[in-house]
Design an enzyme around this catalytic site. Sequence first.
Site, PDB file in Angstrom:
ATOM      1  N   ASP A 423       0.858  -1.175   0.000  1.00  0.00           N
ATOM      2  CA  ASP A 423       0.000   0.000   0.000  1.00  0.00           C
ATOM      3  C   ASP A 423       0.901   1.235   0.000  1.00  0.00           C
ATOM      4  O   ASP A 423       2.110   1.144   0.257  1.00  0.00           O
ATOM      5  CB  ASP A 423      -0.883  -0.031   1.254  1.00  0.00           C
ATOM      6  CG  ASP A 423      -1.734   1.217   1.406  1.00  0.00           C
ATOM      7  OD1 ASP A 423      -2.319   1.644   0.408  1.00  0.00           O
ATOM      8  OD2 ASP A 423      -1.784   1.755   2.522  1.00  0.00           O
ATOM      9  N   LYS A 424       0.336   2.405  -0.295  1.00  0.00           N
ATOM     10  CA  LYS A 424       1.146   3.626  -0.299  1.00  0.00           C
ATOM     11  C   LYS A 424       0.877   4.475   0.936  1.00  0.00           C
ATOM     12  O   LYS A 424       1.746   4.668   1.766  1.00  0.00           O
ATOM     13  CB  LYS A 424       0.886   4.461  -1.564  1.00  0.00           C
ATOM     14  CG  LYS A 424       1.770   5.709  -1.635  1.00  0.00           C
ATOM     15  CD  LYS A 424       1.382   6.622  -2.767  1.00  0.00           C
ATOM     16  CE  LYS A 424       0.148   7.447  -2.451  1.00  0.00           C
ATOM     17  NZ  LYS A 424       0.406   8.467  -1.406  1.00  0.00           N
ATOM     18  N   ARG A 837      -5.643   3.915  -8.245  1.00  0.00           N
ATOM     19  CA  ARG A 837      -7.111   3.952  -8.191  1.00  0.00           C
ATOM     20  C   ARG A 837      -7.696   2.560  -7.940  1.00  0.00           C
ATOM     21  O   ARG A 837      -8.730   2.188  -8.490  1.00  0.00           O
ATOM     22  CB  ARG A 837      -7.688   4.514  -9.492  1.00  0.00           C
ATOM     23  CG  ARG A 837      -7.391   6.001  -9.737  1.00  0.00           C
ATOM     24  CD  ARG A 837      -8.099   6.881  -8.738  1.00  0.00           C
ATOM     25  NE  ARG A 837      -8.169   8.276  -9.167  1.00  0.00           N
ATOM     26  CZ  ARG A 837      -8.537   9.274  -8.378  1.00  0.00           C
ATOM     27  NH1 ARG A 837      -8.839   9.026  -7.116  1.00  0.00           N
ATOM     28  NH2 ARG A 837      -8.592  10.502  -8.815  1.00  0.00           N
TER      29      ARG A 837
END
Length: 1126
Positions: A423-424, A837
């Site tokens: 994940d970021k 996204r």
Amino acid sequence: MPGKRRRALHLCEMGSFPCARPPPAGDGGGGAGYSRVVYCNDPGCPEATQLDYPGNAISTTRYTVANFIPKSLFEQFRRVANVFFLIVGIVSFSPLAPYRAVSVLLPLIVVVGATMIKEAFEDWRRKKQDIEVNNRKVQVYDGTRAFYQTEWKKLRVGDIVKVEKDEFFPADLLFLSSSFDDGICYVETMNLDGETNLKRKQCLEVTTTLHNECSFHKFKALIRCEDPNEKLYSFIGTMQYQGAQYPLAPQQILLRDSKLRNTQHIYGVVIFTGHDTKVMQNAMDPPSKRSNIERRMDKIVYVLFSGLVLIASTGSIFFGIKTKGEISDRNYRWYIRPDKSSIYFDPSRVALAAFFHFLTSLMLYGCLIPISLYISIEIVKVLQSTFINQDREMYCEETDKPACARTSNLNEELGQVNTILSDKTGTLTCNSMEFVKCSIGGVGYGSGLSEAEEAVRRGSQYESSELKDPPISSEGYNCAAVTRKSVKGFNFKDDRLMNRQWIKEPQSDVIQKFFRILAICHTAIPLVNNSSGDISYEAESPDEAAFVTAARELGFQFYERTQTSISLHEFDPNIGRKVDRTYKLLNILEFSSTRKRMSVIVKTEEDQLLLFCKGADSVIFERLAKNGQEFEAKTKCHINYYSEAGLRTLAIAYRKLSVEEYKKWHEEFLLAKSSVNADRDAIVDETAEKIERDLILVGATAVEDRLQKGVPECINKLAQAGIKIWILTGDKLETAINIGYACQVLRKCMKQIVITLDTPDIDALKKGENNAIEKALHESVAKQIRDAHSQVSVLKGSSGLFALIIDGNSLAFALSRSLENLFLDLAVDCAFVICCRTSPKQKALVTRLVKRSTRKTTLAIGDGANDVGMLQEADIGVGISGVEGMQAVMSSDFAIAQFRFLERLLLVHGHWCYRRIAAMPAYNDWYISFYNVAFTSLPVIALGVFDKDVPSRICLKFPSLHQDGVHNIFFSWPRILGWMLNGVCSSVIIYYFTTSAILQQPFNKDGHGAGTDILGAAMYTCVVWTVNCQLALCLGYFTWIHHVFIWGSIFFWYIFLIIYGSFPPTISTTAYRVFLEACAPSPLYWLSTLFVVISALLPYFLYSTFQRTFFPKYYNIIQSVRLENH
């Protein structure tokens, strides 16, 4: 003051939220899944008793007193080795057994018993926690104007309880009233989701007057709501009270195990108890994960069992042939009387005799199956996990959180990771937002560089899309360095807006609206420092806290919130000073991942109705009125620039409402909120859509989520280790790309492959029929993937690296059955992959695809609830205990405080654990038949816990060592077969050399030869020495513990011979005084031991020397270099 009741407020006619007033007539309906009925303040009535809801006591234990033994035994005998030894133990009571049954059953009892004791101890700790929780005290209304204390476990559905400040809620409650007159309270949900931000809850207006014991005497209500479920953030129900029906929402629900904060007390009615509560509905065991080595060990056990059957069958066949021949005249041995032998050696019934011989052989050679292997490895893994937990290099001082191995089953998998899916936000970044730039009325404000822009300055950015200065007006702009106090969440620099200079801007009225919206459109809570008077904010997200802080710093200070209003200290440019303004809060249309926006409806002091809205630019722009698009083009330009700079953006808009329009919509909205069925959320969203239209664009915000410390360096090391890295984020494509540059996932030399459906050609296609659109979009994604695959195939041999970037819409088609393999082939050929996204489900699907198709170890790392699916789907899930809460940690296999610790977790602990565990079965599997359980446990554990080929600093200096685990060189089938061959060679040498040395010549001074008792002791002595010396040769790192365990095991063998040989012959049998009287005085015994052990070790020593000299492995080269440097 909290706790001191103020005069009751006369709430506005419309109420602060749609749930504050009864809806129009109608019962809202019900349906499947919405059948729960609660009789408030009357839990003992016949109707409530018939419902038979469970009590409030909980149990998190795995076993009970009644089922512990059968259930635990079932778990133990799921292991094939334990089943085999149980069967052998049963058969050993028959005359077929070549030894006493105790010698088989005792090791089995020790292994199974030790594991059962460990499970019982762990379950007892859980039981003690359950007892402590169930016996907590809470105040319950007795129905006669008084509250009394009772235990949590005695609560019933419908009881009214009183919870004091800093106490936990004992069950899921409907919030009735609080010590505040306007019926609000503050809740900390850390035990539910780990979030420390306080949540603001509010009761229905109609129940705010229930504020003491007497007021509850006549209180009776009927609640109809959803059945028990695990959804923490949703609730659907209605309450019938005083002839009216009121819709219930999550704002009125207080969940078990959350804590009351900043509120003296609250009253609530119990809705869900015990295991029906939402926190218990979420309490589920994580998916069972097994390491590759553990699965391969099961296969080895099957191979060993097959070998055992083959050996026993071969011996039985030859035994049958020999026995059948003994009855003939040529081979008749009169002294053993074959004509009168038992059925076990009867030549006339050869088949039966051979079968009995087969069973005897299975027992005789049964020690080939490593019964001690499982327990040894389990002990080693637990100790390895302890070392991970105690590693000071992975302790985060800022958060006071160490690394945590939440499971010990996957330690060695850390050393075999091939792909990381990350994940970021909150994982690579801090998830601590700073307001840095904004666009207001088509003018960009804010200076300073983001981390992505700094990467450009360092030359890390790609040439084709080099960022340029933002298209903003710079006339009269000055950003002189001004020393000012650092403010958390606010890193904005622009003299045109700071220090009230915004009133001099041409569009000062638009700027005023912009910051007023930021100060009002939120759900934050103001907290006042009593000593300094400073105001800080508790918000449900870091973004929201940054917006409110920015508004405060620029003259619009939000300082008070009630159930019906929001108050600001607002700078008025007309009079040149701050004034207090209160806005009546009518509705909050909350943010959700589906809506991607949040709105509030307020009434000003001038009785003007306004809707303020903030949300994703794509959502806001499509809802703009024709006269609200004045700044759209310039704002889009700024948003694109901010995204390219790695910033997170939101668009800001508003609209004016007429009283008639609002009243009509409000009635419809209340009706939607009061419906009790599965489609309620969709109906509410559809109703909200009707008023969130014809918006007027004001501007856009840009906040930065800075990278965590050490992220670029960590990613660089992992890349050097040959680990592929995928970033899965919900951010826009441009933002994801530039964050990729900032953290060095993307580099200037890489060729980017971008797959997206956000192009003008695709937009034109979207105007057709749905089926045709879907087909066209699918074909577009397929074509882009095929073209990219061709490009990569052509240039694959060149020095260039590829990076694949794909957006969420394209990913939905790429994950379809027809394209998933083609997409994965393309992704595998790329050095880095960024999926932007993406939804939480897409993250999990991508992880599943990579794990299933590559058949190599995958690791997922994240920090939020939206990462849980990804963590559980991966072979290894690593949770980061960050700002977004603990849901990711609670669903993970390992937990760390920051991403940078992943470097040490994989390259140091992963490498060591893999090498240690891989070395254990090789030693234990093939020597276990010569080495008793009591003698193998400690040396094996010492090897599995303490051995290391190189120190930790060398692991970090040479990340490519990680590839040993990825390619599984220490536990490959060739290596396993090699150890098997070495074991066979050693056993042959020990057998024949010992036999020749002991039996072929006089053993004692008196000239007597050795018997089988002396031969057995001498041969087993050689085995003990050979096994331990072989182990010493395998070690790459010696500690005093290794010396104690290895040489201590040899010493213990001699002590065992002396002690066991001192027992009477009826017990010690052939071992009776064999060492003291026969072996120890004989020089031949000691010389043969020395000669045989050296001979047995020679094959491995020669092979190891040859391999290191002429065909060295990568780790051999590093070891040699390290020794030369010393």
